[in-house]
Design a protein around this motif. Sequence first.
Motif, PDB file in Angstrom:
ATOM      1  N   ALA A  36       0.841  -1.199   0.000  1.00  0.00           N
ATOM      2  CA  ALA A  36       0.000   0.000   0.000  1.00  0.00           C
ATOM      3  C   ALA A  36       0.874   1.246   0.000  1.00  0.00           C
ATOM      4  CB  ALA A  36      -0.899   0.012   1.234  1.00  0.00           C
ATOM      5  N   ILE A  37       0.275   2.348  -0.451  1.00  0.00           N
ATOM      6  CA  ILE A  37       0.939   3.648  -0.356  1.00  0.00           C
ATOM      7  C   ILE A  37      -0.109   4.679   0.047  1.00  0.00           C
ATOM      8  CG2 ILE A  37       0.731   4.133  -2.835  1.00  0.00           C
ATOM      9  CD1 ILE A  37       3.522   5.598  -2.521  1.00  0.00           C
ATOM     10  N   ALA A  38       0.229   5.453   1.086  1.00  0.00           N
ATOM     11  CA  ALA A  38      -0.653   6.514   1.571  1.00  0.00           C
ATOM     12  C   ALA A  38      -0.117   7.848   1.066  1.00  0.00           C
ATOM     13  CB  ALA A  38      -0.696   6.514   3.096  1.00  0.00           C
ATOM     14  N   VAL A  39      -1.038   8.721   0.643  1.00  0.00           N
ATOM     15  CA  VAL A  39      -0.665  10.017   0.083  1.00  0.00           C
ATOM     16  C   VAL A  39      -1.512  11.105   0.726  1.00  0.00           C
ATOM     17  CG1 VAL A  39      -0.472  11.394  -2.026  1.00  0.00           C
ATOM     18  CG2 VAL A  39      -0.135   8.912  -2.124  1.00  0.00           C
ATOM     19  N   VAL A  40      -0.854  12.191   1.137  1.00  0.00           N
ATOM     20  CA  VAL A  40      -1.575  13.346   1.672  1.00  0.00           C
ATOM     21  C   VAL A  40      -0.912  14.622   1.170  1.00  0.00           C
ATOM     22  CG1 VAL A  40      -0.278  13.371   3.847  1.00  0.00           C
ATOM     23  CG2 VAL A  40      -2.533  14.412   3.756  1.00  0.00           C
ATOM     24  N   GLY A  41      -1.735  15.518   0.653  1.00  0.00           N
ATOM     25  CA  GLY A  41      -1.256  16.818   0.180  1.00  0.00           C
ATOM     26  C   GLY A  41      -2.061  17.909   0.851  1.00  0.00           C
ATOM     27  N   ASP A  42      -3.035  18.436   0.133  1.00  0.00           N
ATOM     28  CA  ASP A  42      -3.940  19.442   0.660  1.00  0.00           C
ATOM     29  C   ASP A  42      -4.710  18.843   1.840  1.00  0.00           C
ATOM     30  OD1 ASP A  42      -5.897  21.366   1.115  1.00  0.00           O
ATOM     31  OD2 ASP A  42      -6.550  21.474  -0.962  1.00  0.00           O
ATOM     32  N   LEU A  43      -4.762  19.546   2.949  1.00  0.00           N
ATOM     33  CA  LEU A  43      -5.443  19.019   4.128  1.00  0.00           C
ATOM     34  C   LEU A  43      -6.953  19.267   4.087  1.00  0.00           C
ATOM     35  CD1 LEU A  43      -2.819  19.987   6.861  1.00  0.00           C
ATOM     36  CD2 LEU A  43      -3.030  17.848   5.569  1.00  0.00           C
ATOM     37  N   GLU A  44      -7.418  19.980   3.079  1.00  0.00           N
ATOM     38  CA  GLU A  44      -8.852  20.252   2.927  1.00  0.00           C
ATOM     39  C   GLU A  44      -9.491  19.405   1.833  1.00  0.00           C
ATOM     40  OE1 GLU A  44     -10.455  22.323   5.039  1.00  0.00           O
ATOM     41  OE2 GLU A  44      -8.514  22.552   6.042  1.00  0.00           O
ATOM     42  N   ASN A  45      -8.688  18.883   0.920  1.00  0.00           N
ATOM     43  CA  ASN A  45      -9.178  18.089  -0.212  1.00  0.00           C
ATOM     44  C   ASN A  45      -8.289  16.872  -0.383  1.00  0.00           C
ATOM     45  OD1 ASN A  45     -11.251  20.004  -1.380  1.00  0.00           O
ATOM     46  ND2 ASN A  45      -9.435  21.314  -1.384  1.00  0.00           N
ATOM     47  N   TYR A  46      -8.822  15.841  -0.991  1.00  0.00           N
ATOM     48  CA  TYR A  46      -8.026  14.638  -1.263  1.00  0.00           C
ATOM     49  C   TYR A  46      -7.081  14.924  -2.424  1.00  0.00           C
ATOM     50  CZ  TYR A  46     -11.465  12.381   1.713  1.00  0.00           C
ATOM     51  OH  TYR A  46     -12.259  12.050   2.767  1.00  0.00           O
ATOM     52  N   THR A  47      -5.823  14.548  -2.254  1.00  0.00           N
ATOM     53  CA  THR A  47      -4.800  14.739  -3.275  1.00  0.00           C
ATOM     54  C   THR A  47      -4.409  13.380  -3.833  1.00  0.00           C
ATOM     55  OG1 THR A  47      -3.963  16.711  -2.138  1.00  0.00           O
ATOM     56  CG2 THR A  47      -2.487  15.645  -3.738  1.00  0.00           C
ATOM     57  N   PHE A  48      -4.667  13.177  -5.099  1.00  0.00           N
ATOM     58  CA  PHE A  48      -4.367  11.909  -5.765  1.00  0.00           C
ATOM     59  C   PHE A  48      -2.996  11.962  -6.423  1.00  0.00           C
ATOM     60  CE2 PHE A  48      -8.848  11.683  -5.183  1.00  0.00           C
ATOM     61  CZ  PHE A  48      -9.155  10.339  -5.121  1.00  0.00           C
ATOM     62  N   PRO A  49      -2.358  10.816  -6.626  1.00  0.00           N
ATOM     63  CA  PRO A  49      -1.076  10.791  -7.335  1.00  0.00           C
ATOM     64  C   PRO A  49      -1.230  11.326  -8.761  1.00  0.00           C
ATOM     65  CG  PRO A  49      -1.490   8.682  -6.260  1.00  0.00           C
ATOM     66  CD  PRO A  49      -2.762   9.481  -6.168  1.00  0.00           C
ATOM     67  N   CYS A  50      -0.196  11.998  -9.239  1.00  0.00           N
ATOM     68  CA  CYS A  50      -0.199  12.483 -10.613  1.00  0.00           C
ATOM     69  C   CYS A  50      -0.066  11.283 -11.566  1.00  0.00           C
ATOM     70  CB  CYS A  50       0.941  13.477 -10.831  1.00  0.00           C
ATOM     71  SG  CYS A  50       2.590  12.721 -10.871  1.00  0.00           S
TER      72      CYS A  50
END
Length: 130
Positions: free
Chosen positions: A72-86
């Motif tokens: 698995a890989i967890a990803v977090v960017g913007d703390l207000e919206n879900y950020t998906f991998p490019c």
Amino acid sequence: MKYKELMKKALEAREYAYVPYSSFPVGAALLTKSGKVYTGCNIECASYGGTNCAERTAIFKAVSEGEKEIEAIAVVGDLENYTFPCGICRQVIVEFGRDIKIIIGKSENDYKIYSMEEILPHSFSPDSLK
């Protein structure tokens, strides 16, 4: 390791992001099938082509230490919206398996779990070359 713990590690990795141009920090935490965790953050470069995403940083760290089986890989960017991998990161992730779980979150308690097929349907992968 529970996905909540993996998301917490992604949030911690996000703190190390080097983002002087976009001001958009991203953190990732990768869980291998052997149980090891590798983290990564995005690292920007003035010549934008040298920039590396958090997901690929974590994957490259794991692979450089001999780990190629990713659970698995967890990803977090913007703390207000879900950020998906490019797109590039999705392609690199699928290189290591179609069964990898992708955990996209805003916090350690607010995340969603996706399959590779959901985020990169009909992908070109090592199987395509057989």
